[in-house]
Write a protein that holds these residues in place. Structure first.
Motif, mmCIF file in Angstrom:
data_model
loop_
_atom_site.group_PDB
_atom_site.id
_atom_site.type_symbol
_atom_site.label_atom_id
_atom_site.label_comp_id
_atom_site.label_asym_id
_atom_site.label_seq_id
_atom_site.Cartn_x
_atom_site.Cartn_y
_atom_site.Cartn_z
ATOM 1 N N ALA A 122 49.826 25.074 20.682
ATOM 2 C CA ALA A 122 51.261 24.749 20.697
ATOM 3 C C ALA A 122 51.426 23.233 20.696
ATOM 4 O O ALA A 122 50.763 22.534 21.468
ATOM 5 N N ASP A 123 52.315 22.768 19.853
ATOM 6 C CA ASP A 123 52.532 21.317 19.703
ATOM 7 C C ASP A 123 53.830 20.933 20.418
ATOM 8 O O ASP A 123 54.906 21.389 20.038
ATOM 9 N N SER A 124 53.723 20.088 21.432
ATOM 10 C CA SER A 124 54.922 19.759 22.228
ATOM 11 C C SER A 124 55.696 18.563 21.677
ATOM 12 O O SER A 124 56.864 18.389 21.995
ATOM 13 N N ASN A 125 55.056 17.717 20.866
ATOM 14 C CA ASN A 125 55.756 16.480 20.482
ATOM 15 C C ASN A 125 55.981 16.337 18.980
ATOM 16 O O ASN A 125 56.291 15.253 18.492
ATOM 17 N N GLY A 126 55.825 17.442 18.264
ATOM 18 C CA GLY A 126 56.228 17.442 16.847
ATOM 19 C C GLY A 126 55.365 16.628 15.904
ATOM 20 O O GLY A 126 55.844 16.218 14.851
ATOM 21 N N ASP A 127 54.091 16.414 16.258
ATOM 22 C CA ASP A 127 53.248 15.688 15.292
ATOM 23 C C ASP A 127 52.358 16.651 14.493
ATOM 24 O O ASP A 127 51.483 16.219 13.742
ATOM 25 N N GLY A 128 52.572 17.946 14.678
ATOM 26 C CA GLY A 128 51.815 18.930 13.892
ATOM 27 C C GLY A 128 50.473 19.298 14.496
ATOM 28 O O GLY A 128 49.741 20.130 13.960
ATOM 29 N N ILE A 129 50.148 18.679 15.639
ATOM 30 C CA ILE A 129 48.859 18.968 16.298
ATOM 31 C C ILE A 129 49.140 19.521 17.700
ATOM 32 O O ILE A 129 49.887 18.908 18.485
ATOM 33 N N GLY A 130 48.519 20.621 18.013
ATOM 34 C CA GLY A 130 48.697 21.198 19.346
ATOM 35 C C GLY A 130 48.187 20.239 20.408
ATOM 36 O O GLY A 130 47.303 19.416 20.150
ATOM 37 N N ASP A 131 48.737 20.330 21.619
ATOM 38 C CA ASP A 131 48.376 19.358 22.655
ATOM 39 C C ASP A 131 48.422 20.005 24.040
ATOM 40 O O ASP A 131 48.788 21.176 24.186
ATOM 41 N N LEU A 132 48.045 19.212 25.050
ATOM 42 C CA LEU A 132 47.942 19.766 26.404
ATOM 43 C C LEU A 132 49.318 20.120 26.966
ATOM 44 O O LEU A 132 49.472 21.152 27.629
HETATM 45 CA CA CA Z 1 51.184 17.222 19.360
#
Ligand code: CA
Ligand code: NOJ
Length: 557
Positions: free
Chosen positions: A35-45
């Motif tokens: 799941a990507d929380s900040n909209g850069d297309g990469i899932g993150d913590l």
């Molecule tokens: Ca991200």
């Protein structure tokens, strides 16, 4: 599917707090695709933290988080630049702490991946090694050797990397370094005390931050004994089972884990570990001992066709191994390295052929052989219920609870796996199981991100999304949720009793409290045993268990 939760809602099974891992349902999160929380297309913590309510509702006991360390992503994060930091694209250490706290407050433990066989080529040690002369201490942390031929222009041996191509890369000064995976993943020298101490520090670093356990990457590869005269690849291909192979499963590797165990046991409760060790099953016991890592992956089911006799043999054999090591056994049907089990089971069986499941199908872009995706999923759900009823821990891979299939038709330019680039035309690689999760019916990446995902998702992911399945009682997601909830209530001592069935294609076993699992691996319906049906992986037919279906019942003892 039929779900009749008629058993008394007694107290859930509560294992001793030091032994929580013995029969846990562990859910693997591949963080860049979750799941990507900040909209850069990469899932993150932070994306994982936001989805903790989802994980809680799913009913898992622990998360296994694949690497989240700084990395150039040559090998999906298994090329680690710094083992004690978080990749800036995935967040910060404080995001890590928030994630652990959120999981903990939902009663979910966390296991993280430790990658000790190699670093990335951007690791400060490796940069220092390349900048230092042959014979220097900096080179001693890795496995450098002089090349052959004039000015060492040829590699020291003909060894091939597991990802294809040579296992040696030139340092540019007549020396070469060993990398059993990509060239960007130089192998460490575990005879070096500094390497050992640094990993002890890494284990403490994460354990101090509240991590409950570790999944050890390539656990069978750390100890290496490279003779002066290097053997040929043909010689390396012979795998003795006595711990004397120069590269794999050497007996001394357990000295390393004995040191790690000392660290784990300084914590209360002791930290746990699970070995990724591709070794002869008879040697798995050594990794799983309490004086060592404590548990080891058993990939036998993952490599088997959907077939009753193989499943039965594998279960009996592994329960026996577990008894020898004192550990519990593990079960795995899917992970980030293999074709998803819904897809594998929809392809013709391997029937003992020594090939990677689905390789041919992937190479053809998903055209040949023809995939029976419906049958594959049906069998996958039957296999999952079978797995979840077994004693021991089950390791689930993100997206299997949505019934996701392997994605075969990725444009070559989107591919990320080094296997694809190092092995042209021979292997397609593992991107197809790492496609980002679909959370919503629509949107640029089905709720994974506010923009397109780093690996393209097929249109079919929309109807498989959490949003769609969460409100459908007959969905794969609902089946997983109900099965995991039942499993938590029914879990009991680690043994089973095989029960007689009317057909060879049917397997039935019972746990001590009467929890009974029956699987029809064949295609003709069979009579169900007498008992209270709790759940089934496909609708039952008037008291009959159809083909490719598992049911759980409470039967009298
Ligand atoms: Ca991200
Ligand atoms: C095993 C991991 O599961 C895989 O993804 C990785 O490519 C290799 N080890 C190398 O680290």
């Amino acid at each position: 599917m039929i779900i009749r939760e008629t058993i008394e809602p007694g107290a859930p099974f509560r294992p001793n707090r030091d032994a929580w891992w013995r029969q846990a349902a562990v859910y693997q999160v591949y963080p860049r695709s979750f799941a990507d929380s900040n909209g850069d297309g990469i899932g993150d913590l932070a994306g994982v933290t936001e989805r903790v309510p989802y994980l809680k509702a799913l009913g898992i006991d622990a998360v296994w988080l694949s690497p989240f360390y700084p990395s150039a992503l040559i090998d999906g994060g298994y090329d680690v630049d710094d083992h004690r930091a978080v990749d800036a694209n995935l967040g910060t250490l404080s995001d890590f702490d928030d994630m652990v706290a959120a999981l903990r407050s939902s009663g979910i433990r966390i296991i993280i991946d430790i990658v000790p066989n190699h670093t990335s080529n951007r690791h400060k040690w490796f940069r220092e090694a390349l900048d230092s002369p042959p014979g220097s201490l900096a080179r001693e942390r890795y496995l450098f050797r002089d090349g052959l031929g004039e000015h060492g222009r040829l590699p020291p041996a003909d060894w091939t990397s597991i990802f294809g191509g040579s296992a040696w890369t030139a340092a540019g000064d007549g020396q070469w370094y060993l990398h059993y995976f990509a060239a960007e993943q130089p192998d460490l020298n575990w005879k070096n005390r500094e390497v050992r101490d640094d990993f002890l520090r890494t284990l403490r670093f994460w354990a101090d931050r509240g991590v409950n356990g570790f999944r050890i990457d390539v656990a069978h590869g750390l100890a290496k004994e490279l003779p002066l005269e290097l053997p040929s690849q043909a010689e390396l291909d012979v795998m003795p089972r006595d711990g004397t192979h120069p590269l794999w499963d050497r007996d001394e590797v357990h000295d390393i884990y004995a040191e790690w165990r000392t660290v784990f046991n300084t914590y209360d409760p002791p930290r746990t570990a699970v070995a990724e060790a591709w070794v002869d099953p008879s040697r798995r016991v050594r990794y799983a001992r309490a004086e060592g890592l404590g548990q080891a992956f058993n990939f036998d089911l993952l490599e088997a066709d959907f077939e009753a006799e193989s499943f039965r043999r594998i279960v009996t054999f592994n329960l026996d191994l577990a008894a020898q090591s004192g550990s519990s056994t593990t079960w795995v049907l899917s992970n980030h390295d293999v074709v998803r089990h819904a897809t594998r089971y929809g392809l013709p069986p391997l029937a003992g052929r020594p090939d990677k499941q689905g390789r041919e199908w992937l190479l053809s872009g998903g055209e040949v052989p023809i995939l029976d995706s419906e049958l594959g999923l049906r069998r996958a759900l039957a296999a999952t219920l079978f797995e979840l009823a077994l004693p021991g821990s089950s390791y689930l891979f993100q997206g299997e609870e949505l019934g996701l299939h392997e994605v075969a038709s990725l444009p070559p330019a989107s591919r990320q796996d080094p296997v694809f680039y190092r092995n042209p035309g021979v292997d397609i690689g593992r991107d197809g199981c790492r496609i980002p999760m679909p959370w919503t019916r629509s949107g640029p990446s089905f709720g994974f991100s506010s923009q397109a995902a780093h690996l393209p998702q097929p249109a079919s992911f929309g109807r498989l999304s959490v949003e769609v399945q969460g409100s459908d009682a007959g969905s794969t997601l609902s089946l997983y949720r109900s099965a995991l909830a039942l499993r938590q209530r029914l879990q009991c001592d680690e043994s089973l009793e095989w029960l007689q069935t009317s057909a060879d294609a049917v397997l039935m076993f019972r746990r001590q409290n009467g929890w009974t699992s029956v699987t029809n691996f064949g295609s003709s319906p069979v009579v169900l045993p007498v008992g209270e049906v709790l759940i089934s992986s496909a609708p039952l037919e008037h008291g009959f268990l159809p083909g490719s279906t598992t049911a759980w019942l409470i039967t009298s003892l």
